[in-house]
Structures are given as structure tokens and as C-alpha cells.
Design a protein around this motif. Structure first.
Motif, PDB file in Angstrom:
ATOM      1  N   ASP A 176       0.901  -1.036  -0.066  1.00 32.97           N
ATOM      2  CA  ASP A 176       0.236   0.212  -0.200  1.00 32.97           C
ATOM      3  C   ASP A 176       1.297   1.839   0.097  1.00 32.97           C
ATOM      4  N   PRO A 177       1.628   2.159  -1.419  1.00 30.90           N
ATOM      5  CA  PRO A 177       1.758   3.090  -1.338  1.00 30.90           C
ATOM      6  C   PRO A 177       1.671   4.036  -0.016  1.00 30.90           C
ATOM      7  N   CYS A 178      -0.179   4.001   0.491  1.00 29.69           N
ATOM      8  CA  CYS A 178      -0.561   4.799   1.502  1.00 29.69           C
ATOM      9  C   CYS A 178      -0.042   5.012   2.816  1.00 29.69           C
ATOM     10  N   ALA A 179       0.422   3.983   3.082  1.00 29.76           N
ATOM     11  CA  ALA A 179       0.672   2.811   4.646  1.00 29.76           C
ATOM     12  C   ALA A 179       1.337   3.712   6.032  1.00 29.76           C
ATOM     13  N   PHE A 180       2.284   4.073   5.430  1.00 32.75           N
ATOM     14  CA  PHE A 180       2.831   5.114   6.479  1.00 32.75           C
ATOM     15  C   PHE A 180       1.499   5.510   6.824  1.00 32.75           C
ATOM     16  N   ASP A 181       1.272   6.968   6.237  1.00 29.43           N
ATOM     17  CA  ASP A 181       0.299   7.932   6.108  1.00 29.43           C
ATOM     18  C   ASP A 181      -1.019   7.003   6.817  1.00 29.43           C
ATOM     19  N   LYS A 182      -1.205   6.405   6.131  1.00 27.81           N
ATOM     20  CA  LYS A 182      -2.722   6.414   7.165  1.00 27.81           C
ATOM     21  C   LYS A 182      -2.038   5.637   8.966  1.00 27.81           C
ATOM     22  N   ALA A 183      -0.508   4.592   8.594  1.00 24.60           N
ATOM     23  CA  ALA A 183      -0.539   4.661  10.326  1.00 24.60           C
ATOM     24  C   ALA A 183      -0.409   5.353  10.958  1.00 24.60           C
ATOM     25  N   ASN A 184       0.278   6.889  10.573  1.00 22.30           N
ATOM     26  CA  ASN A 184       0.128   7.688  11.451  1.00 22.30           C
ATOM     27  C   ASN A 184      -0.749   8.285  12.098  1.00 22.30           C
ATOM     28  N   GLU A 185      -1.760   8.508  11.044  1.00 19.68           N
ATOM     29  CA  GLU A 185      -2.768   9.150  10.839  1.00 19.68           C
ATOM     30  C   GLU A 185      -4.082   7.991  12.406  1.00 19.68           C
ATOM     31  N   LEU A 186      -3.414   7.187  12.440  1.00 22.82           N
ATOM     32  CA  LEU A 186      -4.345   5.900  13.246  1.00 22.82           C
ATOM     33  C   LEU A 186      -3.630   6.546  14.279  1.00 22.82           C
ATOM     34  N   HIS A 187      -1.976   6.075  14.188  1.00 18.08           N
ATOM     35  CA  HIS A 187      -1.429   6.118  15.577  1.00 18.08           C
ATOM     36  C   HIS A 187      -1.820   7.390  15.921  1.00 18.08           C
ATOM     37  N   GLN A 188      -2.007   8.903  15.237  1.00 22.38           N
ATOM     38  CA  GLN A 188      -2.120  10.277  16.310  1.00 22.38           C
ATOM     39  C   GLN A 188      -3.757   9.784  17.060  1.00 22.38           C
ATOM     40  N   LYS A 189      -4.500   9.252  16.081  1.00 20.45           N
ATOM     41  CA  LYS A 189      -6.142   9.499  17.030  1.00 20.45           C
ATOM     42  C   LYS A 189      -6.293   8.024  18.275  1.00 20.45           C
ATOM     43  N   SER A 190      -5.007   7.144  18.475  1.00 19.12           N
ATOM     44  CA  SER A 190      -4.988   6.437  19.568  1.00 19.12           C
ATOM     45  C   SER A 190      -4.073   6.731  20.480  1.00 19.12           C
ATOM     46  N   SER A 191      -2.824   7.360  20.006  1.00 22.68           N
ATOM     47  CA  SER A 191      -2.316   8.234  20.670  1.00 22.68           C
ATOM     48  C   SER A 191      -2.548   9.872  22.146  1.00 22.68           C
ATOM     49  N   THR A 192      -3.586  10.794  20.668  1.00 30.57           N
ATOM     50  CA  THR A 192      -3.821  11.808  20.992  1.00 30.57           C
ATOM     51  C   THR A 192      -5.830  12.097  21.625  1.00 30.57           C
ATOM     52  N   GLY A 193      -5.886  11.032  19.857  1.00 30.39           N
ATOM     53  CA  GLY A 193      -7.220  11.077  20.160  1.00 30.39           C
ATOM     54  C   GLY A 193      -8.243  12.229  19.187  1.00 30.39           C
ATOM     55  N   SER A 194      -7.061  12.386  18.580  1.00 30.85           N
ATOM     56  CA  SER A 194      -7.529  13.115  17.268  1.00 30.85           C
ATOM     57  C   SER A 194      -6.196  12.982  16.530  1.00 30.85           C
ATOM     58  N   TYR A 195      -7.441  13.347  15.439  1.00 34.18           N
ATOM     59  CA  TYR A 195      -5.749  13.536  13.674  1.00 34.18           C
ATOM     60  C   TYR A 195      -6.580  14.515  12.783  1.00 34.18           C
ATOM     61  N   GLU A 196      -5.965  16.089  12.526  1.00 35.36           N
ATOM     62  CA  GLU A 196      -6.575  17.279  11.880  1.00 35.36           C
ATOM     63  C   GLU A 196      -5.672  16.972  10.613  1.00 35.36           C
ATOM     64  N   LYS A 197      -6.616  16.308   9.585  1.00 32.91           N
ATOM     65  CA  LYS A 197      -5.904  16.829   7.829  1.00 32.91           C
ATOM     66  C   LYS A 197      -5.423  17.872   7.436  1.00 32.91           C
ATOM     67  N   ALA A 198      -4.517  17.953   6.965  1.00 31.28           N
ATOM     68  CA  ALA A 198      -4.252  19.356   5.827  1.00 31.28           C
ATOM     69  C   ALA A 198      -4.831  19.340   4.864  1.00 31.28           C
ATOM     70  N   GLU A 199      -5.159  20.145   4.746  1.00 35.35           N
ATOM     71  CA  GLU A 199      -6.119  20.568   3.566  1.00 35.35           C
ATOM     72  C   GLU A 199      -5.927  20.143   2.411  1.00 35.35           C
ATOM     73  N   PHE A 200      -4.910  19.793   1.599  1.00 37.04           N
ATOM     74  CA  PHE A 200      -5.073  19.133   0.641  1.00 37.04           C
ATOM     75  C   PHE A 200      -4.660  17.613   0.857  1.00 37.04           C
TER      76      PHE A 200
END
Length: 368
Positions: free
Chosen positions: A242-266
Motif C-alpha cells: 500500500d503506497p499510503c501505508a505509512f501515512d495511514k499508520a500515522n493517522e491511526l497512531h495519532q488518533k490512538s495516542s491523542t484522540g484526534s487527527y487534523e488533516k492538512a488542507e490538501f
């Protein structure tokens, strides 16, 4: 009056004008420069813009309808497959009949490439390409909306506010899908739930099934009859990488550790780009069986969709390697081990789970 004018794909008689507007849109031109000439110095962007605009004008000059536009897309697709995959395999496509409108209800891994691979398989098999459901959250830039609608995409209004507006949007969407399938005999592609399954677990949202039923429910049809009319075919798409695997993992990791994830505009645009140009290894697209009548409730229907998608999912070597590593065993897939070395340490467990989960989910289903 065209009741679907604000969500439907562009018609043939609209193509030429939309293309002419596109090739003079600065945002579109600048995006292509950033995509194709990212390493060139910024002072070259002015001259490049002129060259790109002239080249695009030549390319679109002879495109006057949707089919011709999609044939140009097919050329790019063939080039992308050659440079970013080791193999693309289609299973079960021989069961599909020409002239029949199918509702392909698919698991969702990649924003653009999931429907693109389905489309390319249908094209190679001599079948009609799909009308693609795409959320309006991906269409914040007008040129993206134009490109998608030229490629037979229709818009899902996820940003609708309030119950009344949401119900009106769902009703319009349901009517469009039903008319596309039963009147136009056109194929439809739609994901089994909103958003990609970033954790690798494929589960159908019952709300999607209820939306399908809305327009036919008004005609007093039973749920079983209505769903049989739609000729739903579950589709399982499997990527070795999955070319986006690390980015997806970063989102999941942030959600689990901080409770939220804010997407960049684009950020979604970056995901689309990375999904297209990133290495995917082997890709397998499996078409399931048409779901016929006999399912009386959305929940029963969901169970059948999930059963087919999960059971038909093509297990890759990366899925097996990830599960083995989770169990503390040595991986025999040296390519996957090298791939993980590029992953940030704090994301490694999340990435392993992402790759292991499809296999674990399938094992659980097959053990029933």
C-alpha cells in the motif's frame, strides 16, 4: 429538468467545453507542474506553465466525448501499471455479462486506484466502465471535480448539513444509482463504507445498503426485491504493498495516542498522487457473485457482502509475513522486512497490524 445535474458525470455534449476550461485553469496547470516537475527549480514554473498548457490543448483537441476521454485515461493506466506494479490479476470477471448494469460494492484501500483497477479490468474484458461514487470532500478544488466527472464519477454529498438536507441528498443519490443500473444498464462502483479501511479491516456500513433501498422503497418494493434489482457484486481489491501505508499508520497512531487527527488542507490530493505513483507490487481484483434475493433486511445483506469480500480477498505474501512477525516468528519475506526498515519505529506495530488484519479477518470467517 435534469434532477441529477449537480451530482452526475458529464454528458458527451459537455466534454469539449469542460476540457477547454480545464486547460486554461491555473490551479490545474500548477498541479501538473508540481506532479510531473517537482524537482525542477521554481523559476522554471512560468515557462513550464506555457509549455504544459500548449501540450494539454493539443492532447484534448480531438476529445469530444466521454469514451474518447477514457481511452486517453486507459493509456495512462497501462503506463502506471507497467511502472508501479509487478502484476495485476483479475478473478471472477468472466462471470459478468455484457449489457447488464452491476453495482460493484467494493472494499476500499486507495482513493483513486480502487475504482481505476476495477475500471481497467472491465475495459480489458470488453465490458462497460463504471460510474464511480466519489465523496464531495475530495472535490474542494473545482478542477478535481471536473476531472472526476469527465471520468464518469458522480458525487456523494457527504458535507450535507442537518437531517433534512442529508435525507434529500441520500434520496437523490439512491434514485441516481437505481436509474443508472435499471434504466441505463450502466455499471456503478461504490465503496462498502465511507473512507478507506486504514486498519485493513473490511466491513460494510449498513447505512450504504439502506441508502440503496430508499428510492425503491418509495415504490412499495420489498427489500429483497429491491436489492435483487440492483445486481450487487461484492469486489475484493488486494495490494501487495500500500503506497499510503505509512501515512495511514500515522493517522491511526495519532488518533490512538491523542484522540484526534487534523488533516492538512490538501492531504487527500497527496494521497491520490501517492496511490497512483507509489509501488504496489502485485494487485488482485476479485469479483464475487451477484447477490440475489432472499435477504430480508439490510443487516442480512451486509453479512453476505462482508462474507464475499473477506473470503475472496487475495492474501499476499506481505499479509502472511506481517502476521508471522506479530506472532514473534521470523519473516521469510525479505522484501517486506526491508520495506519495514523504512517505516518509522513508532508506526511499525500499526503497519504490521494493517497488513496482518486482512489475513486474520479471513481466517476468522473461514473458521465459522
Amino acid at each position: 429538468m435534469d434532477q441529477f445535474h449537480d451530482i452526475r458525470p458529464y454528458n458527451d455534449d459537455e466534454v469539449a467545453e469542460v476540457l477547454q476550461n480545464l486547460v486554461t485553469t491555473p490551479d490545474f496547470i500548477n498541479t501538473i507542474i508540481g506532479f510531473r516537475f517537482a524537482k525542477w527549480p521554481k523559476w522554471m514554473h512560468g515557462p513550464l506553465a506555457l509549455v504544459v498548457k500548449l501540450a494539454l490543448k493539443r492532447q484534448v483537441a480531438n476529445i469530444s466525448n466521454v469514451h474518447e476521454f477514457q481511452m486517453r485515461v486507459a493509456d495512462y493506466m497501462a503506463r502506471m501499471i507497467k511502472t508501479t506494479t509487478t502484476n495485476v490479476e483479475y478473478r471472477g470477471i468472466e462471470k459478468l455479462e455484457k449489457g447488464v448494469g452491476y453495482l460493484f460494492l467494493s472494499n476500499h484501500r486507495d482513493i483513486a486506484m480502487d475504482p481505476a483497477f476495477v475500471n481497467y479490468g472491465l475495459y480489458l474484458a470488453g465490458l462497460d466502465t463504471v460510474r464511480i461514487a466519489i465523496g464531495d470532500n475530495l472535490l474542494r478544488r473545482p478542477f478535481v471535480s471536473d476531472l472526476m466527472r469527465l471520468n464518469k464519477s458522480f458525487i456523494v454529498k457527504r458535507s450535507a448539513n442537518g437531517i433534512r438536507e442529508m435525507m434529500a441528498a441520500f434520496g437523490q443519490l439512491s434514485a441516481y444509482i437505481t436509474e443508472s443500473l435499471t434504466k441505463d444498464q450502466s455499471n456503478i462502483w461504490i465503496a462498502q463504507k465511507e473512507g478507506r479501511a486504514k486498519d485493513g479491516l473490511d466491513q460494510t456500513d449498513p447505512a450504504i445498503i439502506k441508502m440503496f433501498f430508499m428510492s425503491q422503497k418509495k415504490e412499495k418494493k420489498s427489500f429483497a426485491e429491491a436489492m435483487a434489482n440492483l445486481k450487487v457484486v461484492p469486489v475484493s481489491i488486494s495490494y501487495e504493498y500500500d503506497p499510503c501505508a505509512f501515512d495511514k499508520a500515522n493517522e491511526l497512531h495519532q488518533k490512538s495516542s491523542t484522540g484526534s487527527y487534523e488533516k492538512a488542507e490538501f492531504e487527500d490530493m497527496d494521497s491520490i498522487k501517492n496511490g497512483i505513483v507509489g509501488q504496489k507490487g502485485k494487485v488482485v481484483v476479485t469479483f464475487g457473485d451477484v447477490i440475489k434475493d432472499g435477504f430480508e433486511t439490510p443487516e442480512e445483506f451486509v453479512e453476505e457482502v462482508d462474507r464475499q469480500i473477506i473470503s475472496n480477498y487475495a492474501i499476499q505474501s506481505t499479509n502472511e509475513a506481517a502476521l508471522a512477525m506479530q506472532l514473534g516468528q521470523a519473516s521469510t519475506d525479505t522484501a517486506f522486512s526491508r520495506y519495514l526498515e523504512e517505516c518509522p519505529q513508532d508506526l511499525r506495530d500499526t503497519v504490521l497490524a494493517m497488513y496482518a488484519n486482512p489475513l486474520k479477518q479471513q481466517q476468522k470467517y473461514l473458521a465459522k
